[in-house]
Enzyme design. Structure first.
Site, PDB file in Angstrom:
ATOM      1  N   HIS A 196     -10.296  11.900   4.716  1.00 27.16           N
ATOM      2  CA  HIS A 196      -8.994  11.403   5.174  1.00 27.16           C
ATOM      3  C   HIS A 196      -8.694  10.018   4.587  1.00 27.16           C
ATOM      4  O   HIS A 196      -7.729   9.363   4.984  1.00 27.16           O
ATOM      5  CB  HIS A 196      -9.058  11.359   6.711  1.00 27.16           C
ATOM      6  CG  HIS A 196      -7.768  11.226   7.416  1.00 27.16           C
ATOM      7  ND1 HIS A 196      -7.466  10.152   8.213  1.00 27.16           N
ATOM      8  CD2 HIS A 196      -6.687  12.022   7.474  1.00 27.16           C
ATOM      9  CE1 HIS A 196      -6.268  10.302   8.743  1.00 27.16           C
ATOM     10  NE2 HIS A 196      -5.769  11.427   8.305  1.00 27.16           N
ATOM     11  N   LYS A 233      -2.139   2.844  11.580  1.00 23.76           N
ATOM     12  CA  LYS A 233      -3.332   2.706  12.406  1.00 23.76           C
ATOM     13  C   LYS A 233      -3.908   1.323  12.162  1.00 23.76           C
ATOM     14  O   LYS A 233      -4.547   1.088  11.142  1.00 23.76           O
ATOM     15  CB  LYS A 233      -4.396   3.755  12.038  1.00 23.76           C
ATOM     16  CG  LYS A 233      -3.853   5.185  11.894  1.00 23.76           C
ATOM     17  CD  LYS A 233      -4.110   5.699  10.498  1.00 23.76           C
ATOM     18  CE  LYS A 233      -3.494   7.040  10.156  1.00 23.76           C
ATOM     19  NZ  LYS A 233      -2.695   7.756  11.045  1.00 23.76           N
ATOM     20  N   LYS A 235      -7.532   6.801   2.419  1.00 25.64           N
ATOM     21  CA  LYS A 235      -6.252   6.470   1.783  1.00 25.64           C
ATOM     22  C   LYS A 235      -6.376   5.105   1.126  1.00 25.64           C
ATOM     23  O   LYS A 235      -5.918   4.100   1.661  1.00 25.64           O
ATOM     24  CB  LYS A 235      -5.118   6.440   2.819  1.00 25.64           C
ATOM     25  CG  LYS A 235      -4.807   7.812   3.421  1.00 25.64           C
ATOM     26  CD  LYS A 235      -4.550   7.692   4.878  1.00 25.64           C
ATOM     27  CE  LYS A 235      -4.383   8.989   5.624  1.00 25.64           C
ATOM     28  NZ  LYS A 235      -4.540  10.239   5.000  1.00 25.64           N
ATOM     29  N   HIS A 266       2.875   6.320  11.871  1.00 28.52           N
ATOM     30  CA  HIS A 266       1.657   6.887  11.348  1.00 28.52           C
ATOM     31  C   HIS A 266       0.603   5.799  11.128  1.00 28.52           C
ATOM     32  O   HIS A 266      -0.522   6.062  10.708  1.00 28.52           O
ATOM     33  CB  HIS A 266       2.023   7.574  10.019  1.00 28.52           C
ATOM     34  CG  HIS A 266       1.003   8.482   9.480  1.00 28.52           C
ATOM     35  ND1 HIS A 266       0.194   8.153   8.437  1.00 28.52           N
ATOM     36  CD2 HIS A 266       0.639   9.713   9.857  1.00 28.52           C
ATOM     37  CE1 HIS A 266      -0.618   9.152   8.182  1.00 28.52           C
ATOM     38  NE2 HIS A 266      -0.381  10.101   9.031  1.00 28.52           N
ATOM     39  N   ASP A 326      -7.017 -10.809  19.615  1.00 32.04           N
ATOM     40  CA  ASP A 326      -6.945 -12.259  19.874  1.00 32.04           C
ATOM     41  C   ASP A 326      -6.160 -13.000  18.800  1.00 32.04           C
ATOM     42  O   ASP A 326      -6.438 -14.169  18.530  1.00 32.04           O
ATOM     43  CB  ASP A 326      -8.356 -12.873  19.988  1.00 32.04           C
ATOM     44  CG  ASP A 326      -9.087 -12.392  21.238  1.00 32.04           C
ATOM     45  OD1 ASP A 326      -8.415 -11.858  22.155  1.00 32.04           O
ATOM     46  OD2 ASP A 326     -10.324 -12.543  21.290  1.00 32.04           O
ATOM     47  N   ASP A 350      -9.165  -2.203 -11.688  1.00 33.84           N
ATOM     48  CA  ASP A 350     -10.081  -3.229 -12.167  1.00 33.84           C
ATOM     49  C   ASP A 350      -9.690  -4.609 -11.638  1.00 33.84           C
ATOM     50  O   ASP A 350     -10.405  -5.575 -11.848  1.00 33.84           O
ATOM     51  CB  ASP A 350     -10.125  -3.226 -13.703  1.00 33.84           C
ATOM     52  CG  ASP A 350      -8.744  -3.255 -14.306  1.00 33.84           C
ATOM     53  OD1 ASP A 350      -7.965  -2.289 -14.080  1.00 33.84           O
ATOM     54  OD2 ASP A 350      -8.398  -4.244 -14.976  1.00 33.84           O
TER      55      ASP A 350
HETATM   56  C1  LIG Z   1      -1.602  13.595   6.424  1.00 32.21           C
HETATM   57  O1  LIG Z   1      -1.320  14.908   6.052  1.00 32.21           O
HETATM   58  C2  LIG Z   1      -1.932  15.903   6.837  1.00 32.21           C
HETATM   59  C3  LIG Z   1      -1.582  17.235   6.260  1.00 32.21           C
HETATM   60  O2  LIG Z   1      -0.219  17.369   6.082  1.00 32.21           O
HETATM   61  C4  LIG Z   1      -1.519  15.795   8.280  1.00 32.21           C
HETATM   62  O3  LIG Z   1      -2.213  16.750   9.060  1.00 32.21           O
HETATM   63  C5  LIG Z   1      -1.841  14.423   8.764  1.00 32.21           C
HETATM   64  O4  LIG Z   1      -1.377  14.265  10.083  1.00 32.21           O
HETATM   65  C6  LIG Z   1      -1.191  13.416   7.863  1.00 32.21           C
HETATM   66  N1  LIG Z   1      -1.430  12.142   8.373  1.00 32.21           N
HETATM   67  C7  LIG Z   1      -2.568  11.541   8.612  1.00 32.21           C
HETATM   68  C8  LIG Z   1      -3.076  11.484  10.014  1.00 32.21           C
HETATM   69  O5  LIG Z   1      -3.172  11.003   7.740  1.00 32.21           O
END
Ligand SMILES: *[C@@H]1O[C@H](CO)[C@@H](O)[C@H](O)[C@H]1NC(C)=O
Ligand SMILES: *[C@@H]1O[C@H](CO)[C@@H](O)[C@H](O)[C@H]1NC(C)=O
Ligand SMILES: *[C@@H]1O[C@H](CO)[C@@H](O)[C@H](O)[C@H]1NC(C)=O
Ligand SMILES: *[C@@H]1O[C@H](CO)[C@@H](O)[C@H](O)[C@H]1NC(C)=O
Length: 482
Positions: A406, A194, A408, A192, A199, A413
């Site tokens: 989206h 990214k 994350k 998952h 270089d 502080d």
């Molecule tokens: C995060 O959760 C969602 C909903 O479950 C999902 O569609 C997504 O692929 C997950 N991952 C990402 C790409 O952040």
């Protein structure tokens, strides 16, 4: 074998000790207690003398990684994708992820390594006719062009039959090296992560997928760090682990020494970011993908929360104190518990900014309401939750899986944390993700810091009209339908 039997015996004696404490004293009990304590001490002592040294020597690397002083002049730029049509009443803004990818592609001279979940950079992939796919399509064309010129390696989660393969096929035809990483078989999870390493000295990491919607139709946050060999080399070790797994049916345990790192939450890399002294490390999940020395993503998150002295701000798409994708129901409250603990024990102000869209699991809300109910000014309890909505026009509503926040990340502080995982159990137990942790605690710089910039992004979003407080009588249909 015998050692474990002995400790079982000792454990039962300990249980005995506890119950004896509740009963009137008896001499025989006392003697039993003393003998068992002596037995435990002897057992530990013999373990230490005979077992532990052999474990250490057999598991030790021939070349333990050495902490080096980083003299690179690293520059970090926060990046955002702001979906078309969104406007904030704020001067806080950052270059787009698209701009950073373009600049990385134009800088690349010898190598580009990309860790990715899936690839949908074109209208063809999503069966749409959106003009806003142009940025993704451009990125794909540039990637195709350099794939013939420099070394391009792509680690991607093994695509399912349903997923489009066009982009990957085009890149392979152009000369890119691609490996499918089958985390489903290896850990029952997905790749998952990214990030990009260019270089072996520039790095991109963040929430955006290799998806045109991540550039124009989904709200994303990431960071690019230029001219930072030390950090790039460390991220490259995580990439190399994925690359290895792309060709392997098993996960090495332990990982060979070339994957180990000297940099983690206890001994972060000391480097100057835009001239500001910082402690930096990269965390990784799941734990089975962490070579020696690597802090797991969950440990990173928990340590950042527990290190806060005033506040913790969290912006994630999904938040659930459960596993989401297991076939059986399982409660998983490691992060939830830590948030409640710091709010209660240390009066830390906690704010969570969570997303709602068509695909949101309704189960998230009872748990979020429960967190948000930890609120009482008299006892100084302060956990707040807001729901962030990316509004859509009628035509934008038709774009599948778009128009959502989206992000994350977490900012306290003291620390900036930029990750790639949703916050539910699966992402820390079996799904591969990674995060950048920047500690600028000791800084008294006059320059603005990464931490300050990230906090400003959070405050901008929190105070905007796109955010609605979640409380016990919020009408979710109303909030989420905006
Ligand atoms: C995060 O959760 C969602 C909903 O479950 C999902 O569609 C997504 O692929 C997950 N991952 C990402 C790409 O952040
Ligand atoms: C941040 O750095 C300070 C000073 O070195 C250290 O005491 C603290 O534990 C670090 N915090 C985290 C979460 O790593
Ligand atoms: C670092 O410097 C670049 C310009 O070189 C700037 O865009 C960026 O905002 C700076 N980052 C921080 C954290 O101050
Ligand atoms: C910007 O300010 C106007 C006027 O106060 C308000 O109506 C609008 O909702 C604000 N927009 C955001 C994104 O906060």
């Amino acid at each position: 074998m015998s050692a474990s039997m002995k400790s079982d015996v000792a454990y039962e004696k300990m249980a005995d000790v506890e119950s004896s404490l509740l009963k009137p004293h008896k001499y025989s009990r006392c003697i039993l207690v003393i003998t068992s304590l002596i037995a435990v001490v002897l057992l530990l002592f013999s373990l230490q003398t005979f077992l532990i040294p052999s474990i250490i020597t057999s598991g030790l690397n021939k070349n333990p990684p050495i902490m080096q002083t980083c003299t690179d002049t690293c520059r970090l730029v926060l990046l955002e994708s702001i979906p078309v049509g969104m406007e904030f009443n704020s001067s806080v803004g950052h270059p787009s992820i698209y701009q950073a990818w373009r600049s990385l592609l134009s800088e690349a001279q010898s190598s580009l390594d990309i860790a990715s979940f899936y690839w949908t950079l074109t209208n063809e992939d999503t069966k749409t006719q959106e003009p806003t796919a142009n940025q993704g399509e451009e990125i794909l064309q540039e990637l195709v062009q350099i794939s013939g010129k420099i070394s391009v390696r792509i680690a991607v989660n093994t695509p399912t039959d349903k997923q489009p393969h066009h982009d990957i096929q085009q890149l392979i035809n152009a000369g890119a090296n691609v490996r499918d990483v089958n985390l489903r078989d290896l850990t029952s999870g997905v790749l998952h992560t990214k990030f990009w390493v260019v270089d072996k000295k520039h790095v991109y990491i963040g929430s955006a997928n290799m998806d045109w919607r991540s550039l124009t139709q989904v709200k994303e946050l990431g960071a690019v760090i230029y001219d930072c060999k030390c950090l790039a080399e460390d991220l490259e070790k995580i990439f190399e682990a994925y690359w290895f797994l792309g060709d392997s049916k098993i996960i090495p345990s332990p990982w060979p020494s070339q994957y180990t790192t000297a940099y983690n939450k206890d001994t972060p890399m000391q480097l100057a970011i835009n001239g500001t002294d910082s402690g930096v490390y990269l965390s990784s999940s799941p734990p089975s993908l962490c070579a020696e020395g690597r802090t797991s993503d969950l440990q990173a998150i928990l340590s950042v929360i527990s290190d806060a002295q005033q506040f913790v701000c969290i912006a994630v798409m999904n938040y659930l104190p459960t596993m989401e994708f297991t076939s059986f129901k399982r409660y998983w409250a490691d992060i939830d518990t830590e948030l409640r603990r710091v709010a209660f024990e240390r009066k830390i102000h906690v704010r969570l900014l969570i997303s709602c869209w068509d695909s949101t699991s309704p189960l998230m809300f009872p748990f979020l309401r429960s967190l948000a109910s930890v609120q009482d000014s008299k006892s100084n309890l302060d956990i707040q939750v807001k729901i962030f909505i990316v509004p859509s026009s009628a035509s934008q509503k038709k774009i599948p899986f778009a128009r959502v926040n989206h992000n994350k990340y977490m900012v306290t502080d003291r620390i900036a944390y930029i990750g790639t995982s949703n916050w539910s159990g699966d992402y820390f137990v079996n799904t591969a993700g990674s995060a950048l942790v920047v500690n600028q605690t000791t800084t008294s710089s006059s320059e603005s810091t990464v931490r300050e910039q990230l906090q400003a992004v959070f405050e901008r979003d929190w105070d905007s009209s796109y955010s609605t407080p979640l409380n016990q009588d919020s009408n979710l249909e109303q909030i989420c339908a905006m």
